[in-house]
Design a protein around this motif. Structure first.
Motif, short mmCIF file in Angstrom:
data_model
loop_
_atom_site.label_atom_id
_atom_site.label_comp_id
_atom_site.label_asym_id
_atom_site.label_seq_id
_atom_site.Cartn_x
_atom_site.Cartn_y
_atom_site.Cartn_z
N LYS A 70 23.47 -2.79 57.93
CA LYS A 70 23.67 -3.17 56.64
C LYS A 70 25.87 -2.73 56.66
CE LYS A 70 22.88 -2.44 51.78
NZ LYS A 70 22.39 -1.53 51.20
N GLU A 71 25.49 -1.95 57.25
CA GLU A 71 27.18 -0.99 57.07
C GLU A 71 27.94 -2.15 57.72
OE1 GLU A 71 30.21 0.64 55.57
OE2 GLU A 71 28.82 0.62 55.11
N VAL A 72 28.21 -2.82 59.10
CA VAL A 72 28.81 -2.80 60.02
C VAL A 72 28.91 -4.86 59.72
CG1 VAL A 72 28.68 -4.29 62.19
CG2 VAL A 72 28.27 -2.29 61.85
N SER A 73 27.83 -5.35 59.13
CA SER A 73 27.55 -6.74 58.33
C SER A 73 28.94 -7.31 57.28
CB SER A 73 25.95 -7.63 58.51
OG SER A 73 25.43 -6.64 57.34
N ASN A 74 28.37 -5.99 56.41
CA ASN A 74 29.43 -6.10 55.21
C ASN A 74 30.42 -5.24 55.97
OD1 ASN A 74 27.66 -6.61 53.41
ND2 ASN A 74 26.98 -3.89 52.96
N GLY A 75 30.85 -5.71 56.60
CA GLY A 75 32.54 -5.71 57.53
C GLY A 75 32.98 -4.25 57.45
N GLY A 76 32.28 -3.18 57.53
CA GLY A 76 32.21 -1.68 57.32
C GLY A 76 32.25 -1.01 59.23
N ALA A 77 31.88 -0.30 59.57
CA ALA A 77 31.97 0.86 60.95
C ALA A 77 31.39 2.21 60.62
CB ALA A 77 32.82 0.91 61.47
N VAL A 78 30.67 2.22 61.58
CA VAL A 78 29.82 3.50 61.55
C VAL A 78 30.41 4.55 62.74
CG1 VAL A 78 27.25 4.41 61.31
CG2 VAL A 78 28.23 2.41 60.64
N THR A 79 30.28 5.66 62.90
CA THR A 79 30.95 6.15 64.01
C THR A 79 28.78 7.42 64.19
OG1 THR A 79 33.17 6.93 63.23
CG2 THR A 79 32.41 8.30 64.93
N LEU A 80 28.82 7.10 65.15
CA LEU A 80 27.93 7.61 65.09
C LEU A 80 28.13 9.00 66.40
CD1 LEU A 80 24.98 4.89 66.63
CD2 LEU A 80 25.04 6.44 64.81
N PRO A 81 28.69 9.97 65.95
CA PRO A 81 28.62 11.60 66.55
C PRO A 81 28.28 11.88 68.49
CG PRO A 81 28.09 11.39 64.23
CD PRO A 81 27.39 10.88 64.53
N GLY A 82 29.48 11.87 68.92
CA GLY A 82 28.76 11.42 70.26
C GLY A 82 28.67 10.25 71.17
N ILE A 83 28.25 8.90 70.68
CA ILE A 83 28.06 8.17 71.00
C ILE A 83 29.16 7.58 70.82
CG2 ILE A 83 27.03 6.60 70.43
CD1 ILE A 83 24.21 7.91 69.58
N GLY A 84 29.58 6.84 70.02
CA GLY A 84 31.08 6.10 69.23
C GLY A 84 30.83 5.35 68.22
#
Length: 95
Positions: free
Chosen positions: A38-52
């Motif tokens: 949902k976040e990425v399709s709306n143009g945002g970004a998500v940080t998964l700590p320790g992953i990327g």
């Protein structure tokens, strides 16, 4: 190179790490997937700590070539999902 972990194997590993049942682990994984999508399709970004970091990048309209025919054609602008791997993960793989 070994086979990639399946969703069933991942859910079992999460359940074991959380000391919970597989139904709870599956719900947690599905929730994370839904939130990131949902976040990425709306143009945002998500940080998964320790992953990327997962984000969407817009690509401009451009000329491409059909490899079968060699014909040049115009490709419309589109979006591409990108993942930047965290330094901690890179370091643990190379250690």
């Amino acid at each position: 190179m070994s086979k990639p972990m399946t969703k069933t194997q991942l859910v079992a590993a999460i359940a074991e790490a959380m000391d919970a049942d597989k139904k709870t682990a599956s719900a947690a994984l599905d929730a994370i997937t839904e939130i990131v999508t949902k976040e990425v399709s709306n143009g945002g970004a998500v940080t998964l700590p320790g992953i990327g970091k997962v984000y969407c990048r817009e690509r401009p309209e451009r000329m491409v070539r059909n490899p079968a025919t060699g014909e040049q054609m115009q490709k419309p602008a589109d979006k591409q999902v990108k993942v930047t791997v965290a330094k901690a993960l890179k370091d643990s793989v190379n250690a």
